[in-house]
Scaffold this motif. Structure first.
Motif, PDB file in Angstrom:
ATOM      1  N   SER A 292      84.497   5.308  69.792  1.00 57.35           N
ATOM      2  CA  SER A 292      83.867   6.544  70.609  1.00 57.35           C
ATOM      3  C   SER A 292      84.144   6.212  72.218  1.00 57.35           C
ATOM      4  O   SER A 292      83.910   5.083  72.365  1.00 57.35           O
ATOM      5  CB  SER A 292      82.518   6.798  70.234  1.00 57.35           C
ATOM      6  OG  SER A 292      82.146   7.847  71.183  1.00 57.35           O
ATOM      7  N   THR A 293      84.593   7.039  72.878  1.00 56.43           N
ATOM      8  CA  THR A 293      84.652   7.132  74.151  1.00 56.43           C
ATOM      9  C   THR A 293      83.480   7.315  74.894  1.00 56.43           C
ATOM     10  O   THR A 293      83.263   7.234  76.146  1.00 56.43           O
ATOM     11  CB  THR A 293      85.876   7.645  74.829  1.00 56.43           C
ATOM     12  OG1 THR A 293      85.892   8.959  74.485  1.00 56.43           O
ATOM     13  CG2 THR A 293      87.198   6.823  74.375  1.00 56.43           C
ATOM     14  N   ASP A 294      82.460   7.939  73.982  1.00 62.14           N
ATOM     15  CA  ASP A 294      81.076   8.410  74.644  1.00 62.14           C
ATOM     16  C   ASP A 294      80.073   7.621  74.156  1.00 62.14           C
ATOM     17  O   ASP A 294      79.843   7.611  72.861  1.00 62.14           O
ATOM     18  CB  ASP A 294      81.032   9.867  74.579  1.00 62.14           C
ATOM     19  CG  ASP A 294      79.720  10.425  75.005  1.00 62.14           C
ATOM     20  OD1 ASP A 294      79.131   9.729  75.762  1.00 62.14           O
ATOM     21  OD2 ASP A 294      79.290  11.622  74.424  1.00 62.14           O
ATOM     22  N   PRO A 295      79.053   7.098  74.788  1.00 59.92           N
ATOM     23  CA  PRO A 295      78.189   6.117  74.181  1.00 59.92           C
ATOM     24  C   PRO A 295      77.233   6.914  73.526  1.00 59.92           C
ATOM     25  O   PRO A 295      76.611   6.820  72.558  1.00 59.92           O
ATOM     26  CB  PRO A 295      77.513   5.382  75.284  1.00 59.92           C
ATOM     27  CG  PRO A 295      77.983   6.201  76.722  1.00 59.92           C
ATOM     28  CD  PRO A 295      79.427   6.882  76.194  1.00 59.92           C
ATOM     29  N   TYR A 296      76.854   8.215  73.931  1.00 60.57           N
ATOM     30  CA  TYR A 296      75.866   9.054  73.561  1.00 60.57           C
ATOM     31  C   TYR A 296      76.388   9.553  72.097  1.00 60.57           C
ATOM     32  O   TYR A 296      75.506   9.713  71.139  1.00 60.57           O
ATOM     33  CB  TYR A 296      75.556  10.247  74.210  1.00 60.57           C
ATOM     34  CG  TYR A 296      74.747   9.818  75.685  1.00 60.57           C
ATOM     35  CD1 TYR A 296      73.342   9.570  75.609  1.00 60.57           C
ATOM     36  CD2 TYR A 296      75.380   9.561  76.933  1.00 60.57           C
ATOM     37  CE1 TYR A 296      72.769   9.176  76.875  1.00 60.57           C
ATOM     38  CE2 TYR A 296      74.838   8.739  77.900  1.00 60.57           C
ATOM     39  CZ  TYR A 296      73.045   8.661  77.780  1.00 60.57           C
ATOM     40  OH  TYR A 296      72.893   8.255  78.967  1.00 60.57           O
ATOM     41  N   ALA A 297      77.728  10.060  72.146  1.00 60.34           N
ATOM     42  CA  ALA A 297      78.053  10.250  70.920  1.00 60.34           C
ATOM     43  C   ALA A 297      78.103   9.424  70.003  1.00 60.34           C
ATOM     44  O   ALA A 297      78.193   9.441  68.478  1.00 60.34           O
ATOM     45  CB  ALA A 297      79.649  10.973  70.981  1.00 60.34           C
ATOM     46  N   ALA A 298      78.191   8.092  70.211  1.00 61.49           N
ATOM     47  CA  ALA A 298      78.362   6.826  69.426  1.00 61.49           C
ATOM     48  C   ALA A 298      77.229   6.612  68.829  1.00 61.49           C
ATOM     49  O   ALA A 298      76.899   6.447  67.528  1.00 61.49           O
ATOM     50  CB  ALA A 298      78.939   5.666  70.146  1.00 61.49           C
ATOM     51  N   CYS A 299      76.009   7.081  69.450  1.00 58.75           N
ATOM     52  CA  CYS A 299      74.824   6.649  69.192  1.00 58.75           C
ATOM     53  C   CYS A 299      74.095   7.899  68.176  1.00 58.75           C
ATOM     54  O   CYS A 299      73.199   7.680  67.531  1.00 58.75           O
ATOM     55  CB  CYS A 299      73.933   6.142  70.142  1.00 58.75           C
ATOM     56  SG  CYS A 299      74.424   4.638  70.872  1.00 58.75           S
TER      57      CYS A 299
END
Ligand code: NAD
Ligand code: UGA
Length: 462
Positions: free
Chosen positions: A398-405
């Protein structure tokens, strides 16, 4: 006076080292050559932010010197021919075949360079070992140069590099020491002096150390072995801390204030990575064994055994804590690089932790601020634990940490990127499965703060 330098190998060492020499010695033409055309094209990218190695401060230095007296090229023969001094800065990975497989350094790239220099050189040259090499490699290089050369004279120097990634520019601009090993005869001493003169443009003379070649070669392996040993030592204590209620950060602080021990390199972690610690210690173990020094070999091998254990037990702990099953559970990785401020992932602990979790059928989602998707799959596929399609199914990037979590059962901190500390952890918590776990492999985040939000927080060593 040296006016023309060539460096073979435009990697993590060759590129930054030569950029600094070029910056500090505008009167010397420095040409960095490599067989890898893409790498050279990237070093020559008009947009200096696209150079192939990310190191804080490096692109500005390349911008200053490139095209003035710093050149990147694939024309290896031409650069060798023109240079008075040639640095060999090619990779020396662990052998993957034949005698010494899995332990000895593979010197085929070094030998190829020596043969190429011998073939091309028509004038006397100083050849500098910049790569990390087994003790006594200089005699092999000299033998090749003297027996296959065109009758010109070669001097071999050892000038190992001590920079650490992420701080390469700082380390090169203000090194603790520069080490130069050479022959004790007159020609050897002259060669040493010409390299001393280059460094003396910015390094105080008392920090330029000259030794014989063998001491210089062996000092590099010794330095890396000692550094890695400290990490394994504190990591060994981290497991004991977890069992006893001691806190490894407090222990590290308490012992680090003893000036005989010192405070650096006492940070407990999920295990050391990087291209060199493991390879150099394995090489040291192999050398010791080859001289029949089995106790010496066993002593140093333990540093690697401890490091492998640390990576494995981090993954095991995640599985155990998540009620002994991670099958189908989303686990977010923050970080993939082997340390902060670099895009280098070689031997990163994250690769092995991911591998163990994928074996348990977890869904791993990775976010790293500097590492791209291709690299992550390359690292994982390189282990050959399962089919590439399986890795693609089990792990996404993922290029977005919030989406990853989002919707994750647990977060694992694998790299100590500063930006992770600045995230909105309340927001992350709100979007996760409950109970929401954080496994901090870097002792990076604030335990109190995370626990107040509601996370179940576990850091290495406490
Ligand atoms: P690297 O893999 O990043 O770079 C090596 C480069 O050499 C590659 O680009 C490769 O294409 C090139 N090369 C190999 N053979 C060649 C040949 N015959 N002709 C032209 N180019 C050739 O490696 P690195 O990380 O820069 O490490 C180089 C050496 O420095 C190793 O011995 C390593 O142990 C040592 N070292 C590395 C670090 C580090 O932080 N990475 C620090 C100190 C020492
Ligand atoms: C290391 C040495 O520090 C350099 O001097 C050497 O030149 C280089 O290897 C090399 O020969 O390649 P590097 O691997 O770039 O440099 O980075 P380090 O800062 O040494 O970190 C290595 C690993 O140890 C990282 O994974 C880091 O996270 C880990 N580490 C380091 C810890 O877990 N705890 C610490 O206290 C320090």
């Amino acid at each position: 006076m040296i006016k023309n330098i060539c460096c073979i190998g435009a990697g993590y060492v060759g590129g930054p080292t030569m950029a600094i020499i070029a910056q500090k010695c505008p009167g010397i033409k420095v040409t960095v050559v490599d067989l890898n055309e893409k790498r050279i094209a990237d070093w020559n990218d008009p947009n200096v932010d696209n150079i192939p190695i990310y190191e804080p401060g490096l692109s500005a230095i390349v911008a200053e010197a490139r095209g003035r007296n710093l050149f990147f090229s694939t024309e290896v023969d031409k650069a060798i021919d023109e240079a008075e001094m040639i640095f060999i800065s090619v990779n020396t990975p662990t052998k993957t075949y034949g005698v010494g497989k899995g332990m000895a350094a593979d010197l085929k790239y070094i030998e190829l360079c020596a043969r190429q220099i011998a073939r091309v050189a028509k004038t006397d040259k100083i050849v500098v070992e910049k790569s990390t090499l087994p003790v006594r490699t200089a005699s092999a290089i000299k033998s090749i140069l003297d027996h296959t050369g065109n009758g010109v004279k070669f001097q071999i120097l050892s000038n190992p590099e001590f920079l650490a990634e992420g701080t390469a520019v700082e380390d090169l601009l203000a090194p603790d020491r520069v080490l130069i090993g050479g022959d004790s005869n007159e020609d050897g001493q002259k060669a040493i002096q010409s390299l001393v003169n280059i460094y003396a443009n910015w390094v105080p003379k008392e920090q330029i150390l000259t030794t014989n070649v063998w001491s210089s070669e062996l000092s590099k392996l010794t330095a890396n072995a000692f550094l890695a040993q400290r990490v394994s030592s504190i990591n060994a204590m981290s497991e004991l801390c977890e069992k006893t209620g001691a806190d490894v950060n407090e222990v590290a602080r308490a012992i680090g204030m003893d000036s005989r021990i010192g405070s650096k390199f006492l940070k407990s972690s999920v295990g050391f990575g990087g291209s060199c610690f493991q390879k150099d210690i394995l090489n040291l173990v192999y050398i010791a064994k080859s001289y029949g020094l089995n106790e010496v070999a066993d002593y140093w091998e333990q540093v690697i055994i401890m490091n492998d254990h640390q990576k494995r037990r981090f993954a095991k702990n995640i599985i155990k804590t998540l009620y002994n099953t991670v099958s189908g559970k989303k686990i977010a990785f923050l970080g993939w690089a082997f340390k902060k401020d670099t895009n280098d992932t070689r031997e990163s602990a994250a690769i092995y932790v991911a591998d163990d979790l994928l074996a348990e059928q977890a869904n791993v989602v990775v976010f790293d601020p500097k590492v791209n998707e291709n690299q992550i799959y390359y690292d994982l596929n390189y282990l050959e634990s399962r089919a590439e399609e399986e890795n693609k199914k089990g792990l996404t990037v993922s290029t977005d940490p919030y989406a990853a979590c989002k919707d994750a059962h647990a977060i694992a901190i694998l790299t100590e990127w500063d930006e992770f500390k600045t995230y909105d952890w309340q927001k992350i918590y709100n979007q996760m499965q409950k109970p929401a776990f954080v496994f901090d492999g870097r002792n990076l985040l604030n335990k109190k703060e995370l626990e107040q939000i509601g996370f179940v927080y576990q850091a290495i060593g406490s």
